[in-house]
Every structure is written in structure tokens, then in C-alpha cells.
Design a protein around this motif. Structure first.
Motif, PDB file in Angstrom:
ATOM      1  N   GLY B 359      49.408  32.927  36.011  1.00  0.00           N
ATOM      2  CA  GLY B 359      49.040  34.319  35.697  1.00  0.00           C
ATOM      3  C   GLY B 359      47.545  34.569  35.682  1.00  0.00           C
ATOM      4  N   LEU B 360      46.784  33.648  36.283  1.00  0.00           N
ATOM      5  CA  LEU B 360      45.323  33.812  36.307  1.00  0.00           C
ATOM      6  C   LEU B 360      44.874  34.620  37.525  1.00  0.00           C
ATOM      7  N   LEU B 361      45.800  34.767  38.458  1.00  0.00           N
ATOM      8  CA  LEU B 361      45.475  35.386  39.741  1.00  0.00           C
ATOM      9  C   LEU B 361      46.703  36.153  40.221  1.00  0.00           C
ATOM     10  N   VAL B 362      46.487  37.242  40.964  1.00  0.00           N
ATOM     11  CA  VAL B 362      47.594  37.888  41.679  1.00  0.00           C
ATOM     12  C   VAL B 362      47.186  37.985  43.142  1.00  0.00           C
ATOM     13  N   GLU B 363      48.184  38.104  44.014  1.00  0.00           N
ATOM     14  CA  GLU B 363      47.846  38.262  45.428  1.00  0.00           C
ATOM     15  C   GLU B 363      48.745  39.280  46.094  1.00  0.00           C
ATOM     16  N   SER B 364      48.173  39.937  47.104  1.00  0.00           N
ATOM     17  CA  SER B 364      48.962  40.811  47.980  1.00  0.00           C
ATOM     18  C   SER B 364      48.846  40.210  49.374  1.00  0.00           C
ATOM     19  N   ILE B 365      49.320  40.925  50.374  1.00  0.00           N
ATOM     20  CA  ILE B 365      49.256  40.368  51.730  1.00  0.00           C
ATOM     21  C   ILE B 365      47.808  40.085  52.126  1.00  0.00           C
ATOM     22  N   ASN B 366      46.917  40.999  51.742  1.00  0.00           N
ATOM     23  CA  ASN B 366      45.536  40.893  52.230  1.00  0.00           C
ATOM     24  C   ASN B 366      44.499  40.474  51.193  1.00  0.00           C
ATOM     25  N   GLU B 367      44.895  40.400  49.907  1.00  0.00           N
ATOM     26  CA  GLU B 367      43.860  40.185  48.880  1.00  0.00           C
ATOM     27  C   GLU B 367      44.313  39.237  47.772  1.00  0.00           C
ATOM     28  N   TRP B 368      43.310  38.604  47.133  1.00  0.00           N
ATOM     29  CA  TRP B 368      43.527  37.940  45.853  1.00  0.00           C
ATOM     30  C   TRP B 368      42.752  38.728  44.801  1.00  0.00           C
ATOM     31  N   GLN B 369      43.274  38.700  43.565  1.00  0.00           N
ATOM     32  CA  GLN B 369      42.499  39.333  42.496  1.00  0.00           C
ATOM     33  C   GLN B 369      42.695  38.572  41.187  1.00  0.00           C
ATOM     34  N   VAL B 370      41.574  38.343  40.488  1.00  0.00           N
ATOM     35  CA  VAL B 370      41.624  37.680  39.189  1.00  0.00           C
ATOM     36  C   VAL B 370      42.250  38.638  38.178  1.00  0.00           C
ATOM     37  N   THR B 371      43.190  38.143  37.367  1.00  0.00           N
ATOM     38  CA  THR B 371      43.822  38.990  36.355  1.00  0.00           C
ATOM     39  C   THR B 371      42.935  39.027  35.098  1.00  0.00           C
ATOM     40  N   PRO B 372      43.228  39.930  34.142  1.00  0.00           N
ATOM     41  CA  PRO B 372      42.466  39.901  32.882  1.00  0.00           C
ATOM     42  C   PRO B 372      42.525  38.521  32.212  1.00  0.00           C
ATOM     43  N   LEU B 373      43.690  37.858  32.315  1.00  0.00           N
ATOM     44  CA  LEU B 373      43.804  36.507  31.738  1.00  0.00           C
ATOM     45  C   LEU B 373      42.884  35.524  32.480  1.00  0.00           C
ATOM     46  N   GLY B 374      42.850  35.652  33.786  1.00  0.00           N
ATOM     47  CA  GLY B 374      41.983  34.791  34.594  1.00  0.00           C
ATOM     48  C   GLY B 374      40.508  35.021  34.298  1.00  0.00           C
ATOM     49  N   ARG B 375      40.177  36.278  34.013  1.00  0.00           N
ATOM     50  CA  ARG B 375      38.796  36.608  33.672  1.00  0.00           C
ATOM     51  C   ARG B 375      38.404  35.911  32.369  1.00  0.00           C
ATOM     52  N   ARG B 376      39.352  35.926  31.437  1.00  0.00           N
ATOM     53  CA  ARG B 376      39.079  35.324  30.123  1.00  0.00           C
ATOM     54  C   ARG B 376      38.985  33.808  30.227  1.00  0.00           C
ATOM     55  N   TYR B 377      39.769  33.230  31.092  1.00  0.00           N
ATOM     56  CA  TYR B 377      39.776  31.773  31.243  1.00  0.00           C
ATOM     57  C   TYR B 377      39.297  31.392  32.641  1.00  0.00           C
ATOM     58  N   LEU B 378      38.139  31.944  32.981  1.00  0.00           N
ATOM     59  CA  LEU B 378      37.613  31.724  34.328  1.00  0.00           C
ATOM     60  C   LEU B 378      37.337  30.246  34.595  1.00  0.00           C
ATOM     61  N   ASN B 379      36.840  29.539  33.585  1.00  0.00           N
ATOM     62  CA  ASN B 379      36.583  28.109  33.782  1.00  0.00           C
ATOM     63  C   ASN B 379      37.860  27.389  34.204  1.00  0.00           C
ATOM     64  N   THR B 380      38.958  27.702  33.515  1.00  0.00           N
ATOM     65  CA  THR B 380      40.239  27.063  33.831  1.00  0.00           C
ATOM     66  C   THR B 380      40.651  27.391  35.258  1.00  0.00           C
ATOM     67  N   LEU B 381      40.512  28.653  35.611  1.00  0.00           N
ATOM     68  CA  LEU B 381      40.870  29.076  36.968  1.00  0.00           C
ATOM     69  C   LEU B 381      40.042  28.315  38.012  1.00  0.00           C
ATOM     70  N   LEU B 382      38.742  28.235  37.762  1.00  0.00           N
ATOM     71  CA  LEU B 382      37.883  27.601  38.765  1.00  0.00           C
ATOM     72  C   LEU B 382      38.102  26.093  38.827  1.00  0.00           C
ATOM     73  N   GLU B 383      38.400  25.497  37.697  1.00  0.00           N
ATOM     74  CA  GLU B 383      38.698  24.059  37.716  1.00  0.00           C
ATOM     75  C   GLU B 383      39.905  23.778  38.607  1.00  0.00           C
TER      76      GLU B 383
END
Lengths: 31, 386
Positions: B359-383
Motif C-alpha cells: 500500500g505504499l504505491l499505486v499504479e495505473s497503466i501509465n503511471e506510478w504514484q506514492v500513496t499517503p502511507l508511502g509518503r509517510r514511510y518513504l524510507n521503507t518504500l525506497l529501501e
């Protein structure tokens, strides 16, 4: 949570990428 | 076998570093040097900056420059005449777009009305004011040379001299700062109606006075409250967060900063400046670093460049996401292979899937987007993206 997310520093330490460590505040965070 | 991918050229910006300050602040780990009563060698330094740029232009040819950022240090220690000479010299050397955003950092303690107006005449379109706080005890603790009245005056000036935009730099998590203190600073800033607000947390960095003699900072719980309530206050005031520590009114994002995080290219001239340049014909991305100390930088027997290296292909996926996911806007999937030149391989796809499942990221056919949860735990997402 540390909102500033010291990811660049973490990256520098983990992958020994001194460039990102040096850049962390110097340039990238300027607005 | 995967198809070879051709690198595309992203937008190009120019960063110019001016390394002097009136005095070094105890929290600052930027490449800056106290002025110590000496007369600044501004004519000589501007001449070096332009020679440095002449060398760098060989890497980019006639590519358009979309934005310029003059940072420091305290660039507003340089006279409007010096900034004029600098910008005229830049225009002679590069293909600067007519509507390019040209930002200069200014310290409220070093500006007066005529000087501000003359910077605009010199070509500056946007000023970034290092306010940090509107409370006198916090400014003293941060070692700033200005007081809250000068900060307010600088803001008023910025509104009156025909700039396209301006930014207020504000810090939180300061020594002895309460929730009320932090909200007072934000409210005061909001009252000034800045088009852009950079609101970031004080962190103690190595090689600073604060690191050798650490002040007592707010506990994590208080920092959380400051962040949560500050975000809400800014949102209600009409500011949109577009990057981890940047907020703006509609359409007032800092174009130069956006280009960094969109994995754009940038030339970096001046002491310790960094550059990232895509060489599409050679199918590689390089990074440049300039000599850090002013004395060495202005030494005619040396090159301005202290380091220049190719970014290894295996580092590019993480570098791309590390930069791109700091932005809250969606990331076009095509940017990934266009601007890294590498295909989305199985490992990267697996990493993205892990982030999607968490739940840190969502995607559509053409895009990825960081979710509010991903924003809060950006370090975790990037790791996950390593």
C-alpha cells in the motif's frame, strides 16, 4: 517519523555514494 | 532478449553556487564560508563561474536551460551589479529560455529595498528567503543574523518588487520549540501569503557546531504532532504539498527543484556544485563535482572539476526512484526507461510489486504514484527499490 527522510544520507552510507551525501543539503533541497 | 533502449534528454537546469555567508550557522553543513570582514572577491568569482560554465557547456551543446538557481551560502551578499554580470554572461553562453525561472537565495539580514529591486532588474525572477523562524529566541539559537522584523520586511519587499514568485524557508523541530511555537511560525508565514513555502525539519548533521555540541531537540512524539498539525494548517490555507518538504500555492511549484526530483539534468557551476548530465549519444549519464573550497576553485592552475564519473547502469533504477518518489505527483512510467536508458527488469518489477502490495504505491497503466502511507514511510518504500 522523520519527515525529512534522511534517505540520501542512508543511501550514501549504504551504497557508499559520497555524491548523494554531499548533495543532500547543498543543492537538492533548495527551493 | 530485451530491446536496447535509447536514453532521452530530460529538461536541463543550471545551479550556481556562491559559497560565502556573513557567518556560518551552527546547524549548516552546506559548502559555505564565513565572510570574516573580508571583501568578497565577487568580480573575480563571477569571472570564474562563467569560465566554469564555458567548460560545462561543451557537455550540453545548445540544449535549452529551463531554470537557474543561485544558491549558497548567501548569494545576496553579492551586489546586484555582480548578479547582472553573471546572468548576462550566462545568457551569452547557454540557450536560456525566455520564461526561465531564475531564483536567488537571500538572507533577510542582507537585503534592503533598492538592492532587492536591482536584483529583479538584473534578471532574477524569484527569491528564496531564508527566514527559518519568526521567533527571536529560535533565530538566536540557530545563529541567524536577522531578527523577526527583518524577516517580515524582506517578505514585504519580495511582494512589492515585481517578482514572479518567492519562497519562504522555514524550519521546525527547533531547540526548545513547542507545538504552539511551530504553529506560530507557520501562521505568521501564511499571513504573508507566500506563493511557495519550504517547511523542513531541523536535523543535526556531521561537521556542524550542533553536531559537536547538540542542542536539546523536541521528542519524536512532539515532532509528529508538529508535522501533522502543520500539514493540516497549510492545507487549509490553500497550500499543496508537492514534495517532502515543499508546499506551494497552485502553479507556484519551484520548477528548478521539480527538475531535480524528476531525474532531470543540471549543470552545477561554482564551489562544490554538482551536475548530472545525460549524454544520449554515448548512452550514459555522468555526474560532475566542482572543487569545493573557494581558494582551490579559483586557482588557475587547476581544473574547476574535481570529479566526473559515469553513473553505473546498475545504480540507475534506484537513483531514479529515490528521486522520483519524493514527489507527490504521479510518475509517468515512460520516464523510467526514457531517462535511465535501462529496461524495467524482473527485479525492479518485483520491488514495485512489493511496494504495491504494502500500500505504499499505486499504479495505473501509465503511471506510478506514492500513496499517503508511502509518503509517510518513504524510507521503507525506497529501501524496497534497492
Amino acid at each position: 517519523m522523520t519527515q525529512e527522510h534522511n534517505i540520501l544520507e542512508w543511501y550514501a552510507a549504504t551504497l557508499e555514494c559520497a555524491i548523494y551525501q554531499d548533495m543532500r543539503w547543498c543543492q537538492l533541497s533548495k527551493h | 532478449m530485451s530491446q536496447p533502449i535509447t536514453l532521452k534528454l530530460p529538461p536541463l537546469s543550471l545551479y550556481i553556487h556562491i559559497p560565502w555567508c556573513v557567518q556560518k550557522c551552527p546547524y549548516c553543513d552546506f559548502n559555505s564560508h564565513g565572510q570574516k570582514e573580508q571583501v568578497l572577491p565577487e568580480t573575480e568569482y563571477v569571472s570564474h563561474l562563467l569560465d566554469d560554465l564555458t567548460e560545462d557547456v561543451k557537455l550540453v551543446g545548445n540544449r535549452a536551460i529551463h531554470s537557474i538557481f543561485i544558491g549558497g551560502g548567501t548569494p545576496s551578499l553579492f551586489s546586484p551589479q555582480a548578479i547582472h554580470t553573471l546572468l548576462e554572461g550566462v545568457k551569452k553562453r547557454v540557450n536560456l529560455l525566455a520564461d526561465a525561472e531564475i531564483t536567488m537565495e537571500a538572507n533577510p539580514g542582507t537585503v534592503e529595498s533598492q538592492r532587492f529591486a536591482d536584483y529583479v532588474k538584473a534578471g532574477i525572477t524569484r527569491i528564496s528567503i531564508g527566514v527559518q523562524s519568526f521567533q527571536p529566541d529560535k533565530l538566536t539559537a540557530l545563529g541567524r543574523i536577522h531578527d523577526e522584523n527583518q524577516a517580515l520586511k524582506a517578505t514585504e519587499l519580495a511582494k512589492s518588487i515585481g517578482l514572479n514568485s518567492f519562497n519562504l524557508d522555514l524550519m521546525h523541530g527547533l531547540p526548545k520549540q513547542s507545538l504552539e511555537d511551530a504553529m506560530f511560525d507557520l501562521n505568521t508565514a501564511i499571513t504573508q501569503q507566500p506563493p511557495h513555502l519550504s517547511w523542513y525539519q531541523l536535523t543535526i548533521e556531521p561537521n556542524t557546531q550542533f553536531h559537536s555540541k547538540p542542542p536539546k531537540l523536541p521528542e519524536d512524539e512532539l515532532l509528529w504532532d508538529i508535522q501533522e498539525q502543520g500539514d493540516e494548517l497549510l492545507r487549509r490555507a490553500g497550500f499543496e504539498q508537492y514534495e517532502i518538504s515543499a508546499y506551494s500555492q497552485t502553479g507556484q511549484q519551484c520548477q528548478h527543484n521539480l527538475n531535480y526530483w524528476r531525474f532531470g539534468d543540471y549543470l552545477g557551476v561554482g564551489c562544490g556544485a554538482h551536475g548530472k548530465i545525460t549524454l544520449a549519444n554515448e548512452n550514459k549519464i555522468i555526474r560532475t563535482v566542482k572543487v569545493k573550497h573557494p581558494k582551490g576553485y579559483m586557482d588557475l592552475t587547476r581544473s574547476y572539476t574535481s570529479d566526473k564519473k559515469v553513473v553505473p547502469k546498475e545504480d540507475l533504477p534506484f537513483e531514479f526512484f529515490m528521486n522520483r518518489f519524493r514527489l507527490l505527483e504521479p510518475c509517468p512510467k515512460s520516464d523510467y526507461s526514457d531517462f535511465t536508458g535501462v529496461p524495467l527488469d524482473k527485479t525492479t518489477r518485483h520491488n514495485l510489486d512489493t511496494a504495491l502490495n504494502r500500500g505504499l504505491l499505486v499504479e495505473s497503466i501509465n503511471e506510478w504514484q506514492v500513496t499517503p502511507l508511502g509518503r509517510r514511510y518513504l524510507n521503507t518504500l525506497l529501501e524496497m527499490m534497492v
